[in-house]
Design a protein around this motif. Structure first.
Motif, PDB file in Angstrom:
ATOM      1  N   UNK A  21       0.815   7.536   6.290  1.00 58.72           N
ATOM      2  CA  UNK A  21       1.267   8.766   5.632  1.00 58.72           C
ATOM      3  C   UNK A  21       0.597  10.042   6.146  1.00 58.72           C
ATOM      4  N   UNK A  22      -0.652   9.962   6.571  1.00 58.81           N
ATOM      5  CA  UNK A  22      -1.366  11.164   7.022  1.00 58.81           C
ATOM      6  C   UNK A  22      -2.174  10.860   8.284  1.00 58.81           C
ATOM      7  N   UNK A  23      -1.553  10.354   9.332  1.00 59.61           N
ATOM      8  CA  UNK A  23      -2.324   9.967  10.522  1.00 59.61           C
ATOM      9  C   UNK A  23      -3.034  11.139  11.187  1.00 59.61           C
ATOM     10  N   UNK A  24      -2.483  12.354  11.083  1.00 60.40           N
ATOM     11  CA  UNK A  24      -3.093  13.496  11.755  1.00 60.40           C
ATOM     12  C   UNK A  24      -4.387  13.945  11.082  1.00 60.40           C
ATOM     13  N   UNK A  25      -4.677  13.385   9.917  1.00 60.31           N
ATOM     14  CA  UNK A  25      -5.920  13.717   9.220  1.00 60.31           C
ATOM     15  C   UNK A  25      -7.066  12.800   9.620  1.00 60.31           C
ATOM     16  N   UNK A  26      -6.795  11.830  10.487  1.00 63.23           N
ATOM     17  CA  UNK A  26      -7.773  10.791  10.794  1.00 63.23           C
ATOM     18  C   UNK A  26      -8.273  10.883  12.226  1.00 63.23           C
ATOM     19  N   UNK A  27      -9.570  10.733  12.373  1.00 65.91           N
ATOM     20  CA  UNK A  27     -10.201  10.708  13.690  1.00 65.91           C
ATOM     21  C   UNK A  27     -10.230   9.280  14.243  1.00 65.91           C
ATOM     22  N   UNK A  28     -10.523   8.318  13.357  1.00 66.15           N
ATOM     23  CA  UNK A  28     -10.617   6.908  13.728  1.00 66.15           C
ATOM     24  C   UNK A  28     -10.677   6.098  12.439  1.00 66.15           C
ATOM     25  N   UNK A  29     -10.426   4.799  12.556  1.00 67.27           N
ATOM     26  CA  UNK A  29     -10.415   3.922  11.387  1.00 67.27           C
ATOM     27  C   UNK A  29     -11.148   2.629  11.743  1.00 67.27           C
ATOM     28  N   UNK A  30     -12.050   2.215  10.858  1.00 64.92           N
ATOM     29  CA  UNK A  30     -12.744   0.935  10.971  1.00 64.92           C
ATOM     30  C   UNK A  30     -12.361   0.073   9.768  1.00 64.92           C
ATOM     31  N   UNK A  31     -12.171  -1.236   9.997  1.00 60.00           N
ATOM     32  CA  UNK A  31     -11.808  -2.131   8.908  1.00 60.00           C
ATOM     33  C   UNK A  31     -12.550  -3.452   9.035  1.00 60.00           C
ATOM     34  N   UNK A  32     -12.965  -4.001   7.908  1.00 58.13           N
ATOM     35  CA  UNK A  32     -13.564  -5.332   7.864  1.00 58.13           C
ATOM     36  C   UNK A  32     -12.815  -6.158   6.825  1.00 58.13           C
ATOM     37  N   UNK A  33     -12.200  -7.249   7.282  1.00 60.74           N
ATOM     38  CA  UNK A  33     -11.448  -8.108   6.366  1.00 60.74           C
ATOM     39  C   UNK A  33     -10.342  -7.370   5.647  1.00 60.74           C
ATOM     40  N   UNK A  34      -9.740  -6.361   6.294  1.00 60.33           N
ATOM     41  CA  UNK A  34      -8.798  -5.500   5.599  1.00 60.33           C
ATOM     42  C   UNK A  34      -7.447  -5.330   6.262  1.00 60.33           C
ATOM     43  N   UNK A  35      -7.076  -6.259   7.152  1.00 62.23           N
ATOM     44  CA  UNK A  35      -5.752  -6.172   7.773  1.00 62.23           C
ATOM     45  C   UNK A  35      -4.724  -6.717   6.795  1.00 62.23           C
ATOM     46  N   UNK A  36      -4.171  -5.829   6.004  1.00 62.07           N
ATOM     47  CA  UNK A  36      -3.262  -6.195   4.913  1.00 62.07           C
ATOM     48  C   UNK A  36      -2.004  -6.887   5.440  1.00 62.07           C
ATOM     49  N   UNK A  37      -1.438  -7.801   4.662  1.00 64.08           N
ATOM     50  CA  UNK A  37      -0.183  -8.452   5.049  1.00 64.08           C
ATOM     51  C   UNK A  37       1.008  -7.520   4.826  1.00 64.08           C
ATOM     52  N   UNK A  38       1.220  -6.588   5.751  1.00 62.92           N
ATOM     53  CA  UNK A  38       2.198  -5.524   5.536  1.00 62.92           C
ATOM     54  C   UNK A  38       3.639  -5.996   5.689  1.00 62.92           C
ATOM     55  N   UNK A  39       3.846  -7.233   6.119  1.00 63.67           N
ATOM     56  CA  UNK A  39       5.207  -7.723   6.319  1.00 63.67           C
ATOM     57  C   UNK A  39       5.536  -8.896   5.390  1.00 63.67           C
ATOM     58  N   UNK A  40       4.646  -9.222   4.440  1.00 66.32           N
ATOM     59  CA  UNK A  40       4.842 -10.408   3.606  1.00 66.32           C
ATOM     60  C   UNK A  40       4.976 -10.039   2.135  1.00 66.32           C
ATOM     61  N   UNK A  41       5.836 -10.762   1.431  1.00 66.71           N
ATOM     62  CA  UNK A  41       6.018 -10.582   0.002  1.00 66.71           C
ATOM     63  C   UNK A  41       4.933 -11.342  -0.755  1.00 66.71           C
ATOM     64  N   UNK A  42       4.729 -11.029  -2.035  1.00 65.21           N
ATOM     65  CA  UNK A  42       3.635 -11.645  -2.784  1.00 65.21           C
ATOM     66  C   UNK A  42       3.626 -13.168  -2.757  1.00 65.21           C
ATOM     67  N   UNK A  43       4.770 -13.808  -2.930  1.00 65.48           N
ATOM     68  CA  UNK A  43       4.791 -15.279  -2.963  1.00 65.48           C
ATOM     69  C   UNK A  43       4.365 -15.852  -1.618  1.00 65.48           C
ATOM     70  N   UNK A  44       4.696 -15.177  -0.519  1.00 65.35           N
ATOM     71  CA  UNK A  44       4.270 -15.626   0.798  1.00 65.35           C
ATOM     72  C   UNK A  44       2.768 -15.465   0.970  1.00 65.35           C
ATOM     73  N   UNK A  45       2.239 -14.378   0.433  1.00 64.89           N
ATOM     74  CA  UNK A  45       0.798 -14.135   0.527  1.00 64.89           C
ATOM     75  C   UNK A  45       0.028 -15.254  -0.148  1.00 64.89           C
ATOM     76  N   UNK A  46       0.385 -15.566  -1.391  1.00 64.52           N
ATOM     77  CA  UNK A  46      -0.389 -16.545  -2.138  1.00 64.52           C
ATOM     78  C   UNK A  46      -0.144 -17.965  -1.645  1.00 64.52           C
ATOM     79  N   UNK A  47       1.046 -18.258  -1.174  1.00 60.78           N
ATOM     80  CA  UNK A  47       1.309 -19.585  -0.628  1.00 60.78           C
ATOM     81  C   UNK A  47       0.386 -19.872   0.550  1.00 60.78           C
ATOM     82  N   UNK A  48       0.116 -18.851   1.354  1.00 60.11           N
ATOM     83  CA  UNK A  48      -0.790 -19.026   2.490  1.00 60.11           C
ATOM     84  C   UNK A  48      -2.243 -19.128   2.022  1.00 60.11           C
ATOM     85  N   UNK A  49      -2.620 -18.325   1.037  1.00 59.17           N
ATOM     86  CA  UNK A  49      -4.016 -18.289   0.626  1.00 59.17           C
ATOM     87  C   UNK A  49      -4.460 -19.587  -0.043  1.00 59.17           C
TER      88      UNK A  49
END
Length: 478
Positions: A184-212
């Motif tokens: 939503x606001x990429x031009x406001x960001x210099x860089x991004x760091x993430x730990x354990x935070x690559x969200x399942x942006x293409x999966x529905x809730x039932x798919x998420x929990x079935x995998x977990x």
């Protein structure tokens, strides 16, 4: 929706702490509802931390002269949802980021910590269930990102344009928020760091929990392999709890109840370094009570209460599944409970028997499996501050009219912001295959995968994790 306006700075107080830190406590005011800014405001809290620069009277001056470059911000985003920012002096990011030339900002998300914290009375005071749901929807990641952008504008508006973008550091759910910010606001960001935070942006809730659930089962097996003596102990505790069947449960000192479902929810700790040992120590304490007294003592029950504190963090319970409702039309419908039906051999206590009040644990020789980072509707009956909110939680579980998409896949595909992520292959909370799908979507991302660390590695092994991330940033591939 109108562009985000700068937050109003309500107060700012700075203190010098041991270790050479200057901590500034900041309160801001932002719209409660960005779609309807005249509907009132809420207050946000954040702490900034920087090095205190000492001066010698008459011989030196502070370095922060008006004409000198300012240090850019790195904003730490906590996991959750529903938890406020950590105390900065004890967090492993502080020293590393300060040494790297940043000022660090620790923000309490709206509804958490000291940022208009959500509590039972506040939610009930919104009116009927419909109004409670509409209010709770304002605490999702889309609003959090607007809050962050409003704070950035407030803090950096007078700076030179080159210094106004800031860096994000997202742990777990904080990484989910980073991806929404990138959308939503990429031009406001210099860089991004993430730990354990690559969200399942293409999966529905039932798919998420079935995998977990597969990872949860793996960690249960690791637990019982490490502590085989706990198999009969867990069964003994479960049989004791079955004497208080159904939703009534064993009374707890804080006013809640300990049911089999709440007891087995202690498995949420299995995804963290030291989690197997922590659960073992609690099982040892519980079964020791039963062996010595035939009942569970107050100190032991208080220790159980502290392990999964949903009473003090209602957002975690009420809005947890909504973080996987990516866009309008998607409902969670208690996805964790529905997904459990595929694993009824391991989690029979979650299956709907003809009379739940009469269900009892199996005899010795049958292993009982703990659950993980899952929220079930029956848990709302076991926490005193959640019981009045169960109707709103039930309504949210069937809700499909979200204000906007959490992620913009097209924007992520054309991303220009440097992104660095550490991803845990054996993560019990974020499925590695879903994380890989997301990494493949985000243009230019650099990912370090490891099977040597668990989800809380930032806290447990901070130097190791931060070293991985900064090497991703600083080492170039030729």
């Amino acid at each position: 929706m109108e562009p985000v306006q700068p937050a109003r700075l309500v107060s700012s107080r700075s203190h010098i702490h041991s270790g050479g830190f200057q901590v500034t406590e900041l309160f801001f005011e932002v719209p409660k509802n960005y779609a309807h800014p005249r509907d009132g405001t809420i207050r946000l809290f954040a702490r900034s931390i920087t090095r205190h620069e000492k001066t010698i009277p008459g011989l030196s001056k502070p370095a922060a002269a008006a004409d000198e470059p300012r240090k850019p911000y790195m904003v730490y985003l906590e996991g959750g949802p529903g938890f406020g920012g950590p105390e900065p002096r004890g967090h492993p990011l502080s020293n590393r980021a300060l040494d790297a030339g940043y000022n660090v900002l620790y923000v309490d998300y709206r509804g958490t910590g000291m940022s208009n914290p959500l509590h039972t009375d506040l939610i009930l005071n919104q009116g009927d269930v419909h109004h409670q749901v509409e209010y709770l929807k304002l605490f999702r990641a889309d609003s959090i990102v607007r809050d962050l952008e409003a704070i950035r504008l407030c803090l950096t508006n007078s700076w030179e344009p080159a210094y106004q973008p800031w860096s994000l550091f997202g742990q777990s759910f904080g990484g989910f928020v980073c991806l929404t910010y990138l959308s939503k606001h990429p031009h406001s960001l210099r860089e991004v760091f993430m730990t354990g935070g690559l969200a399942p942006v293409k999966r529905h809730p039932i798919q998420v929990y079935s995998a977990l659930y597969h990872k949860v089962i793996d960690r249960n097996n690791a637990y019982y392999a490490k502590y085989p003596e706990d198999e009969p102990s867990v069964l003994k505790i479960a049989h004791h709890l079955s004497q208080h069947p159904g939703s009534s449960g064993l009374p707890l000192p804080g006013g809640g109840t300990l049911t089999l479902t709440r007891f087995l929810a202690l498995g949420i700790a299995f995804g963290s370094h030291g989690g197997l040992d922590a659960v073992h120590n609690l099982i040892l304490k519980l079964v020791s009570d039963l062996d010595q007294f035939g009942y569970l003592t107050t100190p032991t029950l208080m220790a159980v209460e502290r392990e999964v504190p949903l009473d003090s963090n209602p957002i975690y319970a009420i809005l947890h599944e909504s973080i996987y409702c990516l866009s309008t039309g998607i409902v969670s419908n208690w996805a964790a409970l529905r997904a459990a039906s595929k694993f009824d051999h391991q989690f029979p206590h979650l299956a709907p028997p003809p009379d739940p009040a009469r269900w009892t644990p199996p005899n010795h020789g049958k292993r009982l499996y703990f659950t993980g980072e899952m929220i079930f509707p029956q848990l709302f009956d076991t926490y005193p501050t959640l019981r009045p909110l169960k109707p709103a939680a039930e309504a949210l579980a069937t809700h499909a009219e979200w204000a906007e998409d959490l992620y913009d896949e097209e924007q992520l595909r054309r991303n220009q912001v440097p992104v660095y992520a550490v991803s845990y292959i054996d993560d019990m909370y974020v499925d590695i295959e879903a994380a890989r799908e997301t990494a493949a979507l985000v243009r230019g991302i650099k990912v370090h995968e490891t099977n040597q660390l668990h989800h809380n590695a930032l806290r447990a092994k901070g130097d190791e994790v931060l070293g991985m991330l900064f090497r991703l940033r600083d080492d170039t591939l030729d």
